[in-house]
Motif scaffolding. Structure first.
Motif, PDB file in Angstrom:
ATOM      1  N   ASP A  84       0.806  -1.224   0.000  1.00 50.30           N
ATOM      2  CA  ASP A  84       0.000   0.000   0.000  1.00 50.30           C
ATOM      3  C   ASP A  84       0.839   1.275   0.000  1.00 50.30           C
ATOM      4  OD1 ASP A  84      -2.418   1.277  -0.184  1.00 50.30           O
ATOM      5  OD2 ASP A  84      -2.770   1.369   1.965  1.00 50.30           O
ATOM      6  N   PHE A  85       1.935   1.266  -0.762  1.00 50.67           N
ATOM      7  CA  PHE A  85       2.751   2.466  -0.925  1.00 50.67           C
ATOM      8  C   PHE A  85       2.018   3.472  -1.812  1.00 50.67           C
ATOM      9  CE2 PHE A  85       5.934   0.360   1.268  1.00 50.67           C
ATOM     10  CZ  PHE A  85       7.135   1.068   1.324  1.00 50.67           C
ATOM     11  N   GLN A  86       2.094   4.746  -1.433  1.00 47.60           N
ATOM     12  CA  GLN A  86       1.467   5.816  -2.212  1.00 47.60           C
ATOM     13  C   GLN A  86       2.471   6.958  -2.364  1.00 47.60           C
ATOM     14  OE1 GLN A  86      -2.274   6.862  -0.310  1.00 47.60           O
ATOM     15  NE2 GLN A  86      -2.637   4.715   0.233  1.00 47.60           N
ATOM     16  N   LEU A  87       2.545   7.506  -3.558  1.00 45.22           N
ATOM     17  CA  LEU A  87       3.500   8.579  -3.823  1.00 45.22           C
ATOM     18  C   LEU A  87       2.927   9.924  -3.344  1.00 45.22           C
ATOM     19  CD1 LEU A  87       6.250   9.202  -5.235  1.00 45.22           C
ATOM     20  CD2 LEU A  87       4.902   9.835  -7.249  1.00 45.22           C
ATOM     21  N   VAL A  88       3.743  10.678  -2.623  1.00 41.46           N
ATOM     22  CA  VAL A  88       3.330  11.995  -2.140  1.00 41.46           C
ATOM     23  C   VAL A  88       3.842  13.041  -3.131  1.00 41.46           C
ATOM     24  CG1 VAL A  88       3.476  13.676  -0.276  1.00 41.46           C
ATOM     25  CG2 VAL A  88       3.435  11.210   0.245  1.00 41.46           C
ATOM     26  N   THR A  89       2.931  13.734  -3.785  1.00 40.49           N
ATOM     27  CA  THR A  89       3.321  14.744  -4.780  1.00 40.49           C
ATOM     28  C   THR A  89       2.942  16.155  -4.348  1.00 40.49           C
ATOM     29  OG1 THR A  89       1.226  14.396  -5.964  1.00 40.49           O
ATOM     30  CG2 THR A  89       3.138  13.118  -6.696  1.00 40.49           C
ATOM     31  N   LYS A  90       2.191  16.299  -3.263  1.00 42.32           N
ATOM     32  CA  LYS A  90       1.755  17.618  -2.808  1.00 42.32           C
ATOM     33  C   LYS A  90       2.966  18.488  -2.496  1.00 42.32           C
ATOM     34  CE  LYS A  90      -1.421  19.801   0.466  1.00 42.32           C
ATOM     35  NZ  LYS A  90      -2.350  19.600   1.606  1.00 42.32           N
ATOM     36  N   ASN A  91       2.898  19.758  -2.925  1.00 41.90           N
ATOM     37  CA  ASN A  91       3.987  20.723  -2.727  1.00 41.90           C
ATOM     38  C   ASN A  91       5.299  20.254  -3.356  1.00 41.90           C
ATOM     39  OD1 ASN A  91       2.298  22.456  -1.206  1.00 41.90           O
ATOM     40  ND2 ASN A  91       2.699  21.260   0.649  1.00 41.90           N
ATOM     41  N   ASN A  92       5.168  19.495  -4.451  1.00 39.17           N
ATOM     42  CA  ASN A  92       6.343  19.016  -5.188  1.00 39.17           C
ATOM     43  C   ASN A  92       7.277  18.178  -4.310  1.00 39.17           C
ATOM     44  OD1 ASN A  92       7.738  18.862  -7.682  1.00 39.17           O
ATOM     45  ND2 ASN A  92       9.182  20.443  -7.046  1.00 39.17           N
ATOM     46  N   ARG A  93       6.674  17.418  -3.388  1.00 41.64           N
ATOM     47  CA  ARG A  93       7.495  16.589  -2.502  1.00 41.64           C
ATOM     48  C   ARG A  93       8.243  15.505  -3.274  1.00 41.64           C
ATOM     49  NH1 ARG A  93       6.202  16.488   2.850  1.00 41.64           N
ATOM     50  NH2 ARG A  93       8.216  15.416   3.035  1.00 41.64           N
ATOM     51  N   SER A  94       7.678  15.094  -4.406  1.00 38.44           N
ATOM     52  CA  SER A  94       8.335  14.089  -5.245  1.00 38.44           C
ATOM     53  C   SER A  94       8.603  14.686  -6.623  1.00 38.44           C
ATOM     54  CB  SER A  94       7.454  12.840  -5.386  1.00 38.44           C
ATOM     55  OG  SER A  94       7.256  12.217  -4.132  1.00 38.44           O
ATOM     56  N   ASN A  95       9.793  14.449  -7.147  1.00 38.05           N
ATOM     57  CA  ASN A  95      10.152  14.992  -8.460  1.00 38.05           C
ATOM     58  C   ASN A  95      11.327  14.202  -9.028  1.00 38.05           C
ATOM     59  OD1 ASN A  95      12.636  16.385  -7.334  1.00 38.05           O
ATOM     60  ND2 ASN A  95      11.011  17.421  -6.181  1.00 38.05           N
ATOM     61  N   TYR A  96      11.659  14.501 -10.260  1.00 33.27           N
ATOM     62  CA  TYR A  96      12.793  13.822 -10.898  1.00 33.27           C
ATOM     63  C   TYR A  96      13.388  14.735 -11.964  1.00 33.27           C
ATOM     64  CZ  TYR A  96      10.054  13.018 -15.105  1.00 33.27           C
ATOM     65  OH  TYR A  96       9.321  13.205 -16.259  1.00 33.27           O
ATOM     66  N   GLU A  97      14.610  14.410 -12.388  1.00 36.19           N
ATOM     67  CA  GLU A  97      15.271  15.170 -13.450  1.00 36.19           C
ATOM     68  C   GLU A  97      16.175  14.236 -14.242  1.00 36.19           C
ATOM     69  OE1 GLU A  97      18.090  19.150 -14.085  1.00 36.19           O
ATOM     70  OE2 GLU A  97      17.485  18.516 -12.072  1.00 36.19           O
ATOM     71  N   VAL A  98      16.155  14.376 -15.557  1.00 37.45           N
ATOM     72  CA  VAL A  98      17.001  13.570 -16.442  1.00 37.45           C
ATOM     73  C   VAL A  98      17.900  14.527 -17.220  1.00 37.45           C
ATOM     74  CG1 VAL A  98      17.041  11.846 -18.278  1.00 37.45           C
ATOM     75  CG2 VAL A  98      15.094  11.949 -16.705  1.00 37.45           C
ATOM     76  N   PHE A  99      19.197  14.225 -17.291  1.00 30.18           N
ATOM     77  CA  PHE A  99      20.115  15.102 -18.002  1.00 30.18           C
ATOM     78  C   PHE A  99      21.328  14.314 -18.506  1.00 30.18           C
ATOM     79  CE2 PHE A  99      20.640  15.275 -13.454  1.00 30.18           C
ATOM     80  CZ  PHE A  99      22.009  15.130 -13.233  1.00 30.18           C
ATOM     81  N   ASP A 100      22.137  14.974 -19.314  1.00 30.55           N
ATOM     82  CA  ASP A 100      23.367  14.365 -19.857  1.00 30.55           C
ATOM     83  C   ASP A 100      23.118  13.020 -20.534  1.00 30.55           C
ATOM     84  OD1 ASP A 100      24.835  16.485 -19.036  1.00 30.55           O
ATOM     85  OD2 ASP A 100      25.684  15.524 -17.261  1.00 30.55           O
ATOM     86  N   ILE A 101      22.181  13.009 -21.481  1.00 31.88           N
ATOM     87  CA  ILE A 101      21.939  11.785 -22.246  1.00 31.88           C
ATOM     88  C   ILE A 101      22.911  11.734 -23.424  1.00 31.88           C
ATOM     89  CG2 ILE A 101      20.278  10.522 -23.657  1.00 31.88           C
ATOM     90  CD1 ILE A 101      18.043  11.740 -22.067  1.00 31.88           C
TER      91      ILE A 101
END
Length: 264
Positions: free
Chosen positions: A176-193
């Motif tokens: 029962d894991f749930q992702l918390v996204t409120k207030n940008n609590r979860s995010n990601y970034e991809v770079f240098d491909i």
């Protein structure tokens, strides 16, 4: 050869000496304009290194306005390039454009086209990785629903990557894991491909990725963080004329599962 003819014509029209003359302000060239073009080409060829020595006497250093008008207005077919006089005209036009001769021009065009293909391939593959990461983030947002079908357009069914991803994510959904996204609590970034391996049916891309995810367990409210910056490698294959992700090397794959298991 027909596309080469069109390419040569386009380059002549874009030549600085042509664009900066009266020809650059005319939408449709007439006989008088080809006379001007003939003089422009003659002036350039008179100083061309490629025409110093014997080659000048072999092919000449002028092109008549009649020949130029015929070249620009006729729809040439493949057989045309067998005409020796026509080849000499093309040689002189290509020298005017800054090439050694027609063959040099053709090789240059092929090289540019190859570079363009590589560039287009990289853009396509880069978009695939970005799309995968965006899809993965959206996939986490639906936890505890286990909707692996969202990867269908990007990852091959039955691939090692999909099987591994499905296993790790299913274990978290069952808890029962749930992702918390409120207030940008979860995010990601991809770079240098960048492209590591470029083969007809296999491409390998290396990326730098930062994932900052906060999961909350449904009943207990217990929080688990994923905060990782790592190098990932994507193995992309072409199967049945379709490019999709086949596998991925992620040094932190399953890390959260192992942490949760160790806390028991």
């Amino acid at each position: 050869m027909k596309t080469i003819y069109n390419s040569i014509r386009e380059e002549v029209e874009k030549h600085s000496k042509v664009k900066n003359s009266v020809l650059g302000n005319v939408s449709e060239w007439k006989r008088s304009h080809y006379i001007i073009l003939s003089e422009i080409i003659k002036d350039e060829l008179s100083d061309a290194e490629e025409l110093k020595g014997g080659k000048k006497f072999e092919i000449g250093n002028t092109i008549s306005h009649v020949t130029l008008q015929r070249f620009f207005e006729n729809d040439y077919q493949d057989k045309t390039h067998n005409d020796l006089r026509f080849l000499k005209t093309l040689d002189k036009i290509c020298i005017f454009l800054g090439y050694k001769d027609l063959n040099n021009y053709i090789q240059s065009v092929k090289f540019k086209n190859k570079e363009k293909e590589v560039e287009d391939d990289l853009q396509f593959l880069t978009k695939m990785v970005y799309d995968y990461c965006a899809t993965a983030f959206d996939f986490y947002k639906h936890f505890p629903e286990h909707k692996t079908e969202v990867f269908k357009e990007l990852v091959f069914d039955g691939s090692p990557f999909l099987e591994r991803t499905s296993q790790f994510s299913r274990e978290l959904c069952e808890k029962d894991f749930q992702l918390v996204t409120k207030n940008n609590r979860s995010n990601y970034e991809v770079f240098d491909i960048h492209l590591v391996t470029d083969e007809p049916d296999k491409k390998i891309l290396e990326t730098q990725e930062f994932w900052n995810l906060l999961f909350k367990v449904g009943e207990t409210g217990e929080e688990h963080f994923v905060n990782q910056l790592n190098t990932q490698i994507y193995f992309i294959r072409k199967i049945d004329n379709t490019w999709k992700i086949w596998d991925n090397y992620n040094p932190d794959a399953g890390r959260l599962n192992r942490i949760v298991e160790a806390e028991k």
